[in-house]
Design a protein around this motif. Structure first.
Motif, mmCIF file in Angstrom:
data_model
loop_
_atom_site.group_PDB
_atom_site.id
_atom_site.type_symbol
_atom_site.label_atom_id
_atom_site.label_comp_id
_atom_site.label_asym_id
_atom_site.label_seq_id
_atom_site.Cartn_x
_atom_site.Cartn_y
_atom_site.Cartn_z
ATOM 1 N N ILE A 140 -4.989 21.710 -0.210
ATOM 2 C CA ILE A 140 -5.309 21.099 -1.503
ATOM 3 C C ILE A 140 -5.495 22.195 -2.545
ATOM 4 C CG2 ILE A 140 -7.064 19.745 -2.722
ATOM 5 C CD1 ILE A 140 -7.279 18.060 -0.085
ATOM 6 N N ASP A 141 -6.113 23.292 -2.116
ATOM 7 C CA ASP A 141 -6.279 24.469 -2.955
ATOM 8 C C ASP A 141 -4.930 25.024 -3.431
ATOM 9 O OD1 ASP A 141 -8.751 25.565 -3.609
ATOM 10 O OD2 ASP A 141 -8.116 27.497 -2.724
ATOM 11 N N LEU A 142 -4.002 25.153 -2.480
ATOM 12 C CA LEU A 142 -2.671 25.675 -2.808
ATOM 13 C C LEU A 142 -1.922 24.746 -3.773
ATOM 14 C CD1 LEU A 142 -1.213 27.050 0.562
ATOM 15 C CD2 LEU A 142 -1.245 28.248 -1.621
ATOM 16 N N PHE A 143 -2.038 23.437 -3.539
ATOM 17 C CA PHE A 143 -1.409 22.479 -4.451
ATOM 18 C C PHE A 143 -1.951 22.666 -5.861
ATOM 19 C CE2 PHE A 143 1.290 19.120 -2.517
ATOM 20 C CZ PHE A 143 1.258 19.527 -1.199
ATOM 21 N N GLN A 144 -3.253 22.938 -5.935
ATOM 22 C CA GLN A 144 -3.873 23.150 -7.242
ATOM 23 C C GLN A 144 -3.314 24.412 -7.899
ATOM 24 O OE1 GLN A 144 -7.878 22.484 -6.233
ATOM 25 N NE2 GLN A 144 -7.809 20.573 -7.400
ATOM 26 N N THR A 145 -3.330 25.511 -7.126
ATOM 27 C CA THR A 145 -2.829 26.792 -7.645
ATOM 28 C C THR A 145 -1.394 26.647 -8.134
ATOM 29 O OG1 THR A 145 -4.124 27.803 -5.900
ATOM 30 C CG2 THR A 145 -2.621 29.249 -7.069
ATOM 31 N N LEU A 146 -0.591 25.879 -7.403
ATOM 32 C CA LEU A 146 0.835 25.814 -7.712
ATOM 33 C C LEU A 146 1.190 24.616 -8.601
ATOM 34 C CD1 LEU A 146 2.256 26.981 -4.268
ATOM 35 C CD2 LEU A 146 1.549 28.330 -6.212
ATOM 36 N N GLY A 147 0.165 23.966 -9.122
ATOM 37 C CA GLY A 147 0.392 22.988 -10.174
ATOM 38 C C GLY A 147 0.937 21.639 -9.725
ATOM 39 N N VAL A 148 0.693 21.242 -8.480
ATOM 40 C CA VAL A 148 1.142 19.914 -8.051
ATOM 41 C C VAL A 148 0.001 19.105 -7.406
ATOM 42 C CG1 VAL A 148 3.660 20.104 -7.820
ATOM 43 C CG2 VAL A 148 2.210 21.128 -6.059
ATOM 44 N N ALA A 149 -1.244 19.423 -7.828
ATOM 45 C CA ALA A 149 -2.413 18.793 -7.195
ATOM 46 C C ALA A 149 -2.375 17.265 -7.285
ATOM 47 C CB ALA A 149 -3.683 19.320 -7.841
ATOM 48 N N ASP A 150 -1.856 16.749 -8.397
ATOM 49 C CA ASP A 150 -1.897 15.288 -8.562
ATOM 50 C C ASP A 150 -0.714 14.587 -7.880
ATOM 51 O OD1 ASP A 150 -0.226 16.547 -10.285
ATOM 52 O OD2 ASP A 150 -0.714 15.308 -12.032
ATOM 53 N N ARG A 151 0.058 15.332 -7.092
ATOM 54 C CA ARG A 151 1.202 14.727 -6.393
ATOM 55 C C ARG A 151 0.989 14.721 -4.870
ATOM 56 N NH1 ARG A 151 1.877 13.718 -10.861
ATOM 57 N NH2 ARG A 151 3.723 13.900 -12.178
ATOM 58 N N ILE A 152 -0.218 15.041 -4.468
ATOM 59 C CA ILE A 152 -0.485 15.318 -3.062
ATOM 60 C C ILE A 152 -0.188 14.127 -2.131
ATOM 61 C CG2 ILE A 152 -2.947 14.713 -2.919
ATOM 62 C CD1 ILE A 152 -3.314 17.685 -2.019
ATOM 63 N N HIS A 153 -0.429 12.899 -2.641
ATOM 64 C CA HIS A 153 -0.220 11.723 -1.790
ATOM 65 C C HIS A 153 1.104 11.021 -2.094
ATOM 66 C CE1 HIS A 153 -4.124 12.371 -0.110
ATOM 67 N NE2 HIS A 153 -4.712 12.262 -1.300
ATOM 68 N N HIS A 154 1.957 11.675 -2.878
ATOM 69 C CA HIS A 154 3.274 11.098 -3.147
ATOM 70 C C HIS A 154 4.216 11.335 -1.974
ATOM 71 C CE1 HIS A 154 3.292 10.499 -7.742
ATOM 72 N NE2 HIS A 154 2.041 10.591 -7.336
ATOM 73 N N PHE A 155 5.139 10.407 -1.781
ATOM 74 C CA PHE A 155 6.195 10.628 -0.806
ATOM 75 C C PHE A 155 7.322 11.402 -1.491
ATOM 76 C CE2 PHE A 155 3.785 7.160 0.932
ATOM 77 C CZ PHE A 155 3.792 7.434 2.297
ATOM 78 N N PHE B 170 6.670 10.991 5.344
ATOM 79 C CA PHE B 170 5.354 11.618 5.227
ATOM 80 C C PHE B 170 5.078 12.009 3.780
ATOM 81 C CE2 PHE B 170 6.654 12.327 9.600
ATOM 82 C CZ PHE B 170 5.509 12.023 10.314
ATOM 83 N N THR B 171 3.784 11.995 3.390
ATOM 84 C CA THR B 171 3.432 12.390 2.019
ATOM 85 C C THR B 171 3.595 13.899 1.852
ATOM 86 O OG1 THR B 171 1.130 12.852 2.558
ATOM 87 C CG2 THR B 171 1.657 10.580 1.913
#
Ligand SMILES: Nc1ncnc2c1ncn2[C@@H]1O[C@H](COP(=O)(O)OP(=O)(O)OP(=O)(O)O)[C@@H](O)[C@H]1O
Ligand SMILES: [Mg+2]
Length: 224
Positions: free
Chosen positions: A125-140, A102-103
């Motif tokens: 997506i908001d939390l990923f942004q806050t925690l600095g990993v927004a551009d990794r959201i679709h990575h496995f 899963f991603t």
């Protein structure tokens, strides 16, 4: 005093190896209040993981009693304990146990799907942004660095707003820079979301961030 979210009373736990019995926890008691940052230091083998697994309902004590948000866990069957765990307890482990097929986004959403809620994506997506990993959201997971994996595992652990987040040596397999980042992140989550957190560690520097600091010695928690 804040609201008590978890109360452990005189927890005992031993392991049997053939005829030998190893007493690991010898009447451990702990109160966790809303918004507290608690650290537990202890040598390897002192029982930190054993204690956290019992406090987080992953394992059962031999004797003693555990209340979570005022509910005596002895009164619950396994199914209700699993439900309570999914709703009220977050875990971050040394090895992050992200599901490889899963991603990052899906890994974080799984606990909300289990709860039967399907409208968390924007929040995540908001939390990923806050925690600095927004551009990794679709990575496995195998496409993420160790530090990024620990961030994703941390988001997954807090997504259901657990009353306690347990982190068992969360920096164990990270380099110094990523350890510092993860500990800063836990501090940020503690302050911004008033999230109660319990961290176990060998490292005195990490232990010092606790507003309550304990040592696990001879199966008991002693205040530092
Ligand atoms: N399932 C088990 N069966 C038998 N003994 C066990 C079991 N799990 C743990 N132990 C023993 O219980 C003791 C406490 O283990 P635990 O994993 O809780 O320690 P720890 O403080 O988390 O150590 P570390 O810092 O190395 O992670 C150890 O001596 C370990 O060997
Ligand atoms: Mg351990």
């Amino acid at each position: 005093m804040g609201k008590i979210v978890l109360k452990a009373n005189e927890i005992c736990k031993s392991y049997k190896n053939g005829v030998n019995k190893l007493n690991v926890l010898n009447g451990l008691s702990l109160l966790i209040e809303d918004g507290e940052m608690i650290t537990i230091m202890g040598q390897s083998g002192s029982g930190k993981s054993t204690a956290l697994n019992i406090l987080g309902t992953l394992d059962k004590p031999d004797s003693g009693n555990l209340e979570i948000k005022g509910i005596d866990t002895d009164t619950l069957n396994n199914k209700d304990i699993a439900k309570l765990r999914n709703r009220d307890i977050g875990f971050i482990f040394q090895f992050h146990h992200l599901l490889p097929e899963f991603t990052a986004l899906e890994n974080v959403l799984i606990p909300t799907w289990i709860k039967g809620e399907f409208d968390f994506e924007a929040k995540v997506i908001d939390l990923f942004q806050t925690l600095g990993v927004a551009d990794r959201i679709h990575h496995f997971p195998n496409e993420l660095s160790g530090g990024e994996r620990s961030r994703v595992a941390t988001i997954r652990a807090i997504i259901n707003k657990p009353c306690v987040l347990f982190a068992d040596e969360p920096t164990g397999n990270l380099d110094e820079k990523n350890s510092t980042k993860l500990i800063d992140l836990l501090g940020q989550i503690n302050r911004d979301f008033n999230q109660s957190i319990v961290i176990t560690t060998h490292n005195p520097e990490i232990a010092s961030i606790g507003n309550k600091q304990y040592k696990l010695e001879e199966g008991l928690l002693n205040k530092v």
